[in-house]
Design a protein around this motif. Sequence first.
Motif, short mmCIF file in Angstrom:
data_model
loop_
_atom_site.label_atom_id
_atom_site.label_comp_id
_atom_site.label_asym_id
_atom_site.label_seq_id
_atom_site.Cartn_x
_atom_site.Cartn_y
_atom_site.Cartn_z
N GLU A 182 0.72 -1.26 -0.17
CA GLU A 182 0.05 0.01 -0.11
C GLU A 182 0.93 1.41 0.01
OE1 GLU A 182 -3.46 2.33 2.66
OE2 GLU A 182 -2.71 0.24 3.12
N MET A 183 2.12 1.13 0.73
CA MET A 183 2.69 2.46 0.78
C MET A 183 3.71 2.68 -0.41
SD MET A 183 4.61 1.91 4.54
CE MET A 183 5.90 3.40 4.21
N GLU A 184 3.87 1.62 -1.13
CA GLU A 184 4.56 1.48 -2.57
C GLU A 184 3.35 1.99 -3.50
OE1 GLU A 184 7.58 1.17 -3.71
OE2 GLU A 184 8.47 0.69 -1.52
N TRP A 185 2.30 1.76 -3.39
CA TRP A 185 1.44 2.18 -4.22
C TRP A 185 0.86 3.52 -4.21
CZ3 TRP A 185 -3.81 3.99 -2.88
CH2 TRP A 185 -4.65 4.24 -4.09
N ARG A 186 0.82 4.03 -2.60
CA ARG A 186 0.57 5.44 -2.62
C ARG A 186 1.92 6.31 -3.14
NH1 ARG A 186 -3.46 6.74 0.70
NH2 ARG A 186 -4.26 5.04 2.11
N LYS A 187 3.03 5.65 -3.06
CA LYS A 187 4.41 6.62 -3.65
C LYS A 187 4.04 6.72 -5.20
CE LYS A 187 7.78 5.17 -0.05
NZ LYS A 187 8.80 4.40 0.21
N LYS A 188 3.69 5.48 -5.73
CA LYS A 188 3.50 5.60 -7.31
C LYS A 188 2.31 6.64 -7.78
CE LYS A 188 4.96 0.98 -8.35
NZ LYS A 188 4.94 -0.41 -8.69
N VAL A 189 1.37 6.76 -6.83
CA VAL A 189 0.04 7.48 -7.15
C VAL A 189 0.67 9.03 -6.98
CG1 VAL A 189 -2.01 8.33 -6.38
CG2 VAL A 189 -1.60 5.86 -6.74
N THR A 190 1.65 9.13 -5.76
CA THR A 190 2.03 10.50 -5.60
C THR A 190 2.98 11.10 -6.74
OG1 THR A 190 1.93 10.23 -3.01
CG2 THR A 190 3.43 12.00 -3.85
N LYS A 191 3.89 10.26 -7.18
CA LYS A 191 4.77 10.49 -8.14
C LYS A 191 3.82 10.92 -9.58
CE LYS A 191 9.01 8.14 -6.70
NZ LYS A 191 9.83 7.03 -7.21
N MET A 192 2.82 10.04 -9.87
CA MET A 192 2.13 10.24 -10.84
C MET A 192 1.14 11.50 -10.93
SD MET A 192 0.40 6.45 -11.35
CE MET A 192 -0.81 6.98 -12.76
N ARG A 193 0.83 11.85 -9.81
CA ARG A 193 0.13 13.37 -9.74
C ARG A 193 1.07 14.21 -9.82
NH1 ARG A 193 -3.79 11.65 -4.31
NH2 ARG A 193 -5.38 10.65 -5.39
N GLU A 194 2.32 13.91 -9.15
CA GLU A 194 3.22 15.31 -9.36
C GLU A 194 3.81 15.51 -11.02
OE1 GLU A 194 6.53 14.14 -6.92
OE2 GLU A 194 5.62 14.94 -4.84
N ARG A 195 4.06 14.20 -11.54
CA ARG A 195 4.32 14.38 -12.90
C ARG A 195 3.01 15.03 -13.78
NH1 ARG A 195 4.48 9.17 -14.02
NH2 ARG A 195 6.70 9.10 -12.80
N LEU A 196 1.99 14.72 -13.42
CA LEU A 196 0.73 15.30 -14.16
C LEU A 196 0.68 16.81 -13.79
CD1 LEU A 196 -1.87 14.76 -16.13
CD2 LEU A 196 -3.10 14.48 -13.81
N LYS A 197 0.78 17.06 -12.69
CA LYS A 197 0.72 18.30 -12.36
C LYS A 197 1.90 19.27 -12.99
CE LYS A 197 0.79 21.72 -8.35
NZ LYS A 197 0.84 21.80 -7.07
N SER A 198 2.99 18.80 -13.35
CA SER A 198 4.09 19.32 -13.76
C SER A 198 3.83 19.39 -15.25
CB SER A 198 5.48 18.49 -13.74
OG SER A 198 6.51 19.12 -14.36
#
Length: 335
Positions: free
Chosen positions: A24-40
Amino acid sequence: MQSMSLLGHTANMSKSYLDGEEREMEWRKKVTKMRERLKSRLDENTIDGKRDDNLFHGMKLVSSTTMFGNFTEICYCEETQEYLVIDPPSNMLRFSVQAKLIQPSYPLSGTMLFTKLLWCQKAKVLIGYVPNDDMIWLMTSFCMLYQVIRNEFRITDIFYEPMTNEIVVAGPNKVTRFPLANKESTMNPWKTMAYIDSEYGALWKLECMSLIPASTSMTRLAGSYMTTIYVLPLEPLKEKEDIVPVMFLARNPAATEAAITALLFHDTSQWIITGDEQGNVMGWDLELHCIMSCPGGHKGYVQKIVVHPSICGFITCGEDNVLQIWSCNLRGKVS
C-alpha cells in the motif's frame, strides 16, 4: 503443538499484514509521483520539469537579434526557410529561423517599391504590392523579378488560395483573381466581382478583409465596413454577373458597438474574429451568428489579429500595447 501452530499462524498473519502495508505504501508513492508528474505537465510555467516564471502559455523566447532601420514588412519564405525583411528603399534582408542575419541580402531594383510581401508556397512565388496602389510584383524566392502587373483598381489587400493556386486581389469595392500556374507568361485577371451596400451609399467600401479558403467548401471573402460584417462571394451567383454589384452571402448590420478595426478568418475553428475601436473581441460563424464575445478585451482599439501558430486560437494586439492569446475551444480566453 497447538500453541506453536497458533504462533506460526499469527506470525504469518503479521507478515501478510506487513507485506500488505508495504504494498500500500509503494502504491501510494507511485500515485503521488504520477500526480506530481501530471501536475508538472499541466503547469504552463514548467518545461522538462523545470519551472520558468517568465514563460507564458507555452511561448518562450528562443533567440533574438538587433535590427536597425525602418522596416516595412516581414515575410517567411518556406522554400528557403528564411524571414525576408524589407529594408527600404532597395534592400531585402534575410534572417534564419534562429534570427541570425544571412549575408548577402537581396538587392531590389529602383522600380521595386513594394511595402507588403506574400509568399505563395504552391506557386513558389513572392508577391510584392503597395496598399492603395495598383502595382503587383511577382518574384522568385530569391527576389528575382518575373513580371510586374498593373491591377485594374487600387489594392487594399492580396490573399493566396493554395487549392486553386491563385492570388485574390481585393480593393475597396472590387475583387479579382490571378492564376499563378503560368507565372512566366503575361497574367490577366479573371472573375472580377464588384460589391456595394446601398444602405450606406457612395461612401461604402470594404475596410477590413480576410480570405475564407476553398477548404471550407467554397472560396469566399469576409469583410467589414464600420460596424457591419459581410461574407462575400468570389464566384458570380448568376450567369453574366461579372462587374455587376453582387448579393452578399451573409450580412450582419450593427454587429459591433464600435467600428471594426481588425478582422481575421480563423480556418481551424471556421470563425470570423473581429476587434473594434473599443477593444472588444468577438467571434462569428459563417452565418454571422456570434460565437464568442469579450467586451473590453483590450484598452483602446484592436490593431491586429493573427492565427496562433500551435494552439487552436489566435493572437491580438491593441492600442494598449498588450499582446493576448485566445482559445477557440469555447472555454473562453486563455489568460
